[in-house]
Write a protein that holds these residues in place. Structure first.
Motif, PDB file in Angstrom:
ATOM      1  N   SER A  84      37.461  27.808  34.593  1.00  0.00           N
ATOM      2  CA  SER A  84      38.545  27.173  35.344  1.00  0.00           C
ATOM      3  C   SER A  84      39.883  27.258  34.626  1.00  0.00           C
ATOM      4  CB  SER A  84      38.199  25.702  35.620  1.00  0.00           C
ATOM      5  OG  SER A  84      37.965  25.008  34.410  1.00  0.00           O
ATOM      6  N   ARG A 123      41.029  35.472  39.062  1.00  0.00           N
ATOM      7  CA  ARG A 123      41.778  34.265  39.421  1.00  0.00           C
ATOM      8  C   ARG A 123      41.664  33.992  40.917  1.00  0.00           C
ATOM      9  NH1 ARG A 123      46.699  32.277  41.081  1.00  0.00           N
ATOM     10  NH2 ARG A 123      47.538  30.515  39.884  1.00  0.00           N
ATOM     11  N   HIS A 124      41.717  35.036  41.727  1.00  0.00           N
ATOM     12  CA  HIS A 124      41.562  34.870  43.178  1.00  0.00           C
ATOM     13  C   HIS A 124      40.173  34.317  43.512  1.00  0.00           C
ATOM     14  CE1 HIS A 124      41.716  35.692  47.476  1.00  0.00           C
ATOM     15  NE2 HIS A 124      40.575  36.351  47.355  1.00  0.00           N
ATOM     16  N   LEU A 168      42.131  40.354  35.830  1.00  0.00           N
ATOM     17  CA  LEU A 168      42.494  38.939  35.754  1.00  0.00           C
ATOM     18  C   LEU A 168      42.943  38.403  37.105  1.00  0.00           C
ATOM     19  CD1 LEU A 168      44.385  38.671  32.331  1.00  0.00           C
ATOM     20  CD2 LEU A 168      42.259  37.516  32.977  1.00  0.00           C
ATOM     21  N   LEU A 224      41.349  29.796  33.668  1.00  0.00           N
ATOM     22  CA  LEU A 224      42.086  30.978  34.105  1.00  0.00           C
ATOM     23  C   LEU A 224      43.173  30.619  35.111  1.00  0.00           C
ATOM     24  CD1 LEU A 224      42.526  33.998  34.075  1.00  0.00           C
ATOM     25  CD2 LEU A 224      40.669  34.250  35.724  1.00  0.00           C
ATOM     26  N   ALA A 225      42.931  29.599  35.925  1.00  0.00           N
ATOM     27  CA  ALA A 225      43.929  29.183  36.907  1.00  0.00           C
ATOM     28  C   ALA A 225      45.175  28.627  36.234  1.00  0.00           C
ATOM     29  CB  ALA A 225      43.339  28.138  37.853  1.00  0.00           C
TER      30      ALA A 225
END
Length: 236
Positions: free
Chosen positions: A195, A127-128, A123, A197-198
């Motif tokens: 998106s 995310r990165h 994850l 996930l951010a």
């Protein structure tokens, strides 16, 4: 997005009564509900999860924007909190977090999924990549081989041998697909990172995961292998 959905919000033909303040709407004789059908459908989509997006269903997204206060209030009655990111055009629900001074127990409505060490590492990597792509105004697309190459750095810290690690990584990727954090593309074993996930991983959770990794690295340097802790993340 459903096949019959318009391509953009501008293409929507929303009836005037759907953008007006919502009164009681009876859909059929004996209907116990009070809301227009599309508002109810939007509530159901948010409850089913894992998230609602303009890209997946522009009609429900437009309904959410038109009736945000009503939808937020009804979710609040279920002890759920509505999270909306207008820039990314995604929305999802969290368990309601009451004021710290509230002294009565508040049950958790959404089930939680324990994240293993491999889940957490994956994850953070996704995310990165998402934030990197967003900064360049590009879609975040990643392949299985790229993920495997990056994740191999965690093999020693995971406490598994190579075969076990590969099996658990494959299972973790399937969970990300199930939660729609990885979305299938037209190419096999390549996915777009959602998106949402951010928004899902909070700064506090990221700090906790990174501290855990530091603990594992220090333990590995000492020649010990501590027990892995798990992080819980809400899923619909």
């Amino acid at each position: 997005m459903t096949p019959e959905s318009p391509d953009t919000v501008e293409d929507l033909d929303i009836a005037p009564e759907e953008t007006a303040p919502v009164g009681r709407v009876t859909l059929w004789e004996g209907d116990p509900g009070t809301l227009p059908l599309n508002v109810r459908r939007t509530l159901v989509a948010l409850l089913r999860g894992p998230y609602l997006s303009q890209r997946r269903d522009s009609v429900l997204w437009a309904t959410l924007l038109a009736h945000t206060d009503v939808i937020r209030a009804h979710l609040g009655d279920l002890l759920l909190q509505l999270e909306i990111d207008a820039d990314s055009e995604v929305a999802f629900t969290r368990n309601l977090r009451p004021d710290p001074d509230f002294d009565q127990p508040v049950p958790s409505v959404l089930r939680t999924a324990p994240l293993s060490f491999i889940d957490s590492a994956l994850l953070l990597h996704l995310r990165h990549l998402l934030l990197q792509a967003t900064a360049q105004q590009e879609r975040a697309v990643v392949g299985r081989d790229e993920i495997a190459a990056h994740m191999s750095a965690y093999l020693t810290s995971s406490g598994h041998d190579e075969a076990q690690f590969a099996k658990r990584l494959a299972a973790s990727l399937e969970r990300m697909r199930k939660w729609s954090l990885l979305v299938d593309t037209d190419t096999a074993d390549r996915w777009e990172i959602s998106s949402v996930l951010a928004l899902v991983l909070t700064a506090e959770e990221i700090t906790g995961i990174e501290q855990e990794y530091q603990r594992l690295r220090e333990a590995a340097a000492d020649g010990t292998q501590p027990a892995l802790t798990e992080v819980e993340e809400e899923t619909a």
